[in-house]
Design an enzyme around this catalytic site. Structure first.
Site, PDB file in Angstrom:
ATOM      1  N   LYS A 110       0.815  -1.217   0.000  1.00 46.06           N
ATOM      2  CA  LYS A 110       0.000   0.000   0.000  1.00 46.06           C
ATOM      3  C   LYS A 110       0.846   1.264   0.000  1.00 46.06           C
ATOM      4  CE  LYS A 110      -4.239  -1.885   1.969  1.00 46.06           C
ATOM      5  NZ  LYS A 110      -5.234  -1.818   3.050  1.00 46.06           N
ATOM      6  N   LYS A 192      -6.074 -12.948  -8.332  1.00 47.66           N
ATOM      7  CA  LYS A 192      -7.253 -13.089  -7.482  1.00 47.66           C
ATOM      8  C   LYS A 192      -8.296 -12.027  -7.823  1.00 47.66           C
ATOM      9  CE  LYS A 192      -8.401 -13.546  -2.554  1.00 47.66           C
ATOM     10  NZ  LYS A 192      -7.902 -13.379  -1.182  1.00 47.66           N
ATOM     11  N   LYS A 195     -12.085  -6.204  -5.923  1.00 45.66           N
ATOM     12  CA  LYS A 195     -13.050  -5.123  -6.142  1.00 45.66           C
ATOM     13  C   LYS A 195     -12.382  -3.856  -6.664  1.00 45.66           C
ATOM     14  CE  LYS A 195     -12.693  -4.013  -1.221  1.00 45.66           C
ATOM     15  NZ  LYS A 195     -13.324  -4.154   0.095  1.00 45.66           N
TER      16      LYS A 195
END
Length: 325
Positions: A110, A192, A195
């Site tokens: 992140k 994977k 969203k």
């Protein structure tokens, strides 16, 4: 056993989230004391729109309820409505080495992704997660592989606190999601389902029938026509077989046999029809709950009250052991 888990309010809930988490939560609530949280404070560490945050929190509460989480059996609440989460986070900050935080894989990822928003919350995220879990004397935390490292840190923090100040926290166990529920992107089957990807890459739990059909028919498959499960050689069709198996209850072997002499188009059409019918109850329940917002908000309000009773007890014990009271 007492179970704790939570989902951030931001972002769409897709079928991978449902199969990997929510579906298992519904099973767990039958024989356990379950606490399910909407972790809105965690969502503040990434860019978000304050104007839509309350709508997103309501939407996640509806997701929980539509998925089968029963407020009579489980506690459902919003993290920021129980102030003990932030207070315990500060106390746990004082026993958590900075080095442990900088080693977290998600922080590394992140910090690269959100370079313009590299805030201290991103670094301290696992400590807030530890407070979420430890406040409720949690026995088991059901998580995906991506959160396993954070729960391991929670266990370390609990042991350090207990050794330094005396026994306060249970050291929780990790419960990894069942195998077979790892759903991959419809457009990049080696990755994977997420969203944060483009909408055609995932199936939302509340997607309309035409959206479902379109996404499945456009899903990436592989060369050839044979419908065979082989994630390395045929990741696209293998992912769709996993999906079909998860929603039909049939084994991969049964499906390979059923579609042995049929092509990808016929298989996809059958899968799309299965998903449209399987997800219809979620769409219907969502519409019902959107018309009953006061009812949903009351569930969250009562859930916060029930959660706070447990949280207050734990926090007071922690403060007493630290000499604060």
């Amino acid at each position: 056993m007492r179970i704790f888990s939570g989902i951030q309010p931001t972002g769409i809930i897709h079928i991978g989230n449902y199969l990997g988490a929510l579906n298992q939560w519904v099973e767990l609530q039958e024989k356990n004391e379950c606490i399910f949280c909407i972790v809105d404070l965690h969502a503040l560490t990434a860019p978000f729109d304050p104007k839509t945050l309350q709508d997103l929190i309501l939407e996640k509460a509806i997701v929980y309820l539509a998925s089968g989480i029963d407020p009579e059996k489980s506690i459902i609440f919003v993290q920021s409505q129980v102030k003990e989460h932030t207070e315990l986070t500060w106390l746990l900050n004082t026993v958590t080495p900075v080095g442990d935080l900088t080693r977290m894989t998600q922080y590394k990822e992140k910090s690269k992704k959100f370079k313009a928003n590299l805030n201290a919350g991103l670094l301290n995220y696992p400590i807030l997660m530890a407070a979420d879990i430890l406040l409720y004397q949690t026995d088991v935390v059901p998580v995906g592989e991506d959160q396993e490292q954070h729960v391991e840190l929670t266990r370390t923090i609990a042991r350090k606190f207990n050794q330094k100040f005396g026994q306060v926290f249970k050291v929780p166990e990790v419960k990894l999601s069942k195998s077979g529920a790892r759903i991959m992107s419809l457009q990049e089957p080696a990755k994977k389902m997420s969203k944060t990807d483009k909408p055609e890459s995932y199936l939302g739990l509340f997607d309309e029938p035409e959206e479902i059909k379109g996404k499945i028919m456009r899903a990436v498959t592989d060369t050839g026509r044979v419908i065979k499960y082989n994630p390395k050689a045929k990741p696209g069709i293998s992912n769709l077989l996993t999906l079909y198996s998860a929603f039909s209850g049939k084994s991969i072997k049964e499906l390979e046999k059923k579609f042995k002499k049929k092509g990808y188009a016929e298989f996809k059409k059958s899968l799309a029809e299965l998903l449209v019918s399987s997800l219809e109850p979620f769409r219907r329940k969502r519409k019902e709950l959107l018309a009953r917002e006061v009812y949903v908000q009351e569930i969250l309000k009562q859930g916060a009250k029930r959660a706070q009773v447990i949280a207050q007890s734990t926090l007071e014990n922690a403060k007493k052991k630290m000499g604060l009271t």
